[in-house]
Design a protein around this motif. Structure first.
Motif, short mmCIF file in Angstrom:
data_model
loop_
_atom_site.label_atom_id
_atom_site.label_comp_id
_atom_site.label_asym_id
_atom_site.label_seq_id
_atom_site.Cartn_x
_atom_site.Cartn_y
_atom_site.Cartn_z
N THR A 94 0.86 -1.18 0.00
CA THR A 94 0.00 0.00 0.00
C THR A 94 0.89 1.23 0.00
OG1 THR A 94 -1.91 1.05 1.05
CG2 THR A 94 -0.19 0.24 2.52
N GLU A 110 1.07 -0.85 -7.93
CA GLU A 110 0.25 -1.36 -6.83
C GLU A 110 -0.86 -2.27 -7.33
OE1 GLU A 110 -2.12 0.32 -2.88
OE2 GLU A 110 -0.68 1.60 -3.94
N ILE A 111 -1.51 -1.88 -8.42
CA ILE A 111 -2.55 -2.73 -9.00
C ILE A 111 -1.95 -4.06 -9.47
CG2 ILE A 111 -4.11 -3.00 -10.96
CD1 ILE A 111 -5.34 -1.21 -8.95
N THR A 112 -0.79 -3.99 -10.10
CA THR A 112 -0.16 -5.21 -10.61
C THR A 112 0.21 -6.16 -9.49
OG1 THR A 112 0.71 -4.03 -12.53
CG2 THR A 112 1.75 -6.12 -11.98
N ASN A 114 -0.91 -6.20 -6.21
CA ASN A 114 -2.01 -6.61 -5.33
C ASN A 114 -3.08 -7.42 -6.04
OD1 ASN A 114 -0.73 -5.20 -3.32
ND2 ASN A 114 -2.29 -3.63 -3.10
N LEU A 115 -3.34 -7.11 -7.30
CA LEU A 115 -4.45 -7.74 -8.00
C LEU A 115 -4.00 -8.72 -9.08
CD1 LEU A 115 -7.39 -8.13 -8.81
CD2 LEU A 115 -7.28 -5.97 -10.08
N THR A 116 -3.16 -8.25 -9.98
CA THR A 116 -2.79 -9.10 -11.12
C THR A 116 -1.90 -10.26 -10.71
OG1 THR A 116 -2.89 -7.13 -12.54
CG2 THR A 116 -1.85 -9.09 -13.45
N TYR A 155 -5.25 0.92 -3.30
CA TYR A 155 -5.32 -0.29 -2.48
C TYR A 155 -6.76 -0.80 -2.46
CZ TYR A 155 -4.71 -3.33 1.60
OH TYR A 155 -4.66 -4.42 2.43
N SER A 158 -7.61 -2.40 -5.82
CA SER A 158 -6.97 -3.71 -6.00
C SER A 158 -7.63 -4.77 -5.13
CB SER A 158 -5.48 -3.63 -5.68
OG SER A 158 -5.23 -3.33 -4.31
N LYS A 159 -8.02 -4.42 -3.92
CA LYS A 159 -8.63 -5.41 -3.02
C LYS A 159 -10.09 -5.68 -3.37
CE LYS A 159 -4.98 -6.26 -0.53
NZ LYS A 159 -4.35 -7.60 -0.50
N LEU A 162 -9.62 -8.03 -6.22
CA LEU A 162 -9.12 -9.32 -5.79
C LEU A 162 -10.20 -10.13 -5.09
CD1 LEU A 162 -6.63 -11.16 -5.63
CD2 LEU A 162 -6.05 -10.05 -3.45
#
Length: 292
Positions: A94, A110-112, A114-116, A155, A158-159, A162
């Protein structure tokens, strides 16, 4: 006694050298599992693996945003074990930088991560999971995957993503012999939270004292004992945020009521870190004291 038999299970934990990840590895190893500790810091990953009880543990350095490295990671697992019983997607980050001033590159990163990266890791691990008699995927999401955190929208994005993806994956993979679920912790006393606190991050998450990594570990074990789509270390908090999201248009009015309490909670947490020797105040600014 745990209903899940850890004996000889091959269990891989991403972010395995961090506060939650290393606690998960210790719990798994104490039950007889063989842990694969994966972290971007390979030296720390190997140290965590070397300190685990039992035998057969491995520490591996891997940048989960680099697909070639992720492919090599699972090729190594295939060569060494021939299967993967449990994949724990635990890596995350974060930033306290506000949305209107942070760089586009930091948003993408951050997206990559936490999510990807959890989705890519899970997809690449499928053949190894299919080789297990009792394959599981457990993902550390966050209550930030339900409730929007105004100061940390990336954050939150992304969450949210996810959580939704893992709900769908859990529904899809169940018929294929892979049980997937997520744990949704609130603020947890890890280095990431400490950094966010000294940087003046989102105070709303300090309504109560941060939970400990052991609380998240207990939720993960409960998910292994009783497979389901989601588990919450603090069920009361989860009910509160889910109720609040029934009326999202009221959030601009409601959140200010909690901000002062959160500010006080963050101030108490910073003082606690100071007493523990983990933070110090210098020239009016807080900073972390790195642990030896």
């Amino acid at each position: 006694m745990s209903g899940f038999d850890f004996t000889d299970k091959v269990m891989l934990v991403t972010g395995g050298a961090g506060g939650i990840g290393s606690a998960l590895c210790r719990r798994f190893a104490s039950g007889g599992a063989r842990c694969i500790v994966v972290d971007i810091d390979g030296v720390r990953a190997m140290k965590v693996a070397a300190d685990l009880p039992g035998a057969g543990h491995t520490g591996i350095g891997c940048d989960l945003m680099d697909r070639a490295q992720v492919e090599r990671l699972f090729e190594s697992v295939a060569d060494d074990h021939g299967r993967l019983d449990v994949l724990v997607n635990n890596v995350g980050m974060t930033s306290a930088e506000r949305f209107d001033v942070r760089s586009v590159e930091s948003i993408e990163r951050e997206i990559t991560l936490n999510l990807t990266s959890p989705l890519v890791a899970t997809r690449i691990a499928i053949p190894l999971l299919m080789a297990s008699r009792d394959a599981r995927v457990v993902t550390t999401v966050s209550l930030g995957g339900i409730f929007p955190l105004g100061e940390t929208p990336i954050y939150t994005a992304s969450k949210f993503g996810l959580r939704g993806a893992m709900l769908a994956i859990g529904l899809d993979l169940r018929s294929k012999g892979i049980l997937a679920g997520s744990v949704l912790p609130s603020a947890t006393d890890t280095r990431m939270l400490r950094q966010e606190a000294v940087d003046g991050g989102n105070s709303l998450q300090f309504q109560d004292r941060p939970q400990q990594p052991a609380d998240v570990v207990a939720a993960v074990v409960s998910l292994l004992d009783k497979p389901r789509l989601e588990a919450y270390p603090r069920p009361g908090e989860s009910r509160l945020v889910r109720f609040a999201m029934l009326m999202p248009n009221l959030l601009p009015r409601v959140l200010p009521l909690f901000r002062k309490r959160g500010d006080r909670g963050m101030a108490r947490y910073l003082e606690e870190l100071r007493r523990r020797g983990l933070a110090r105040r210098t020239e009016g600014h807080w900073e972390l004291v790195e642990e030896a």
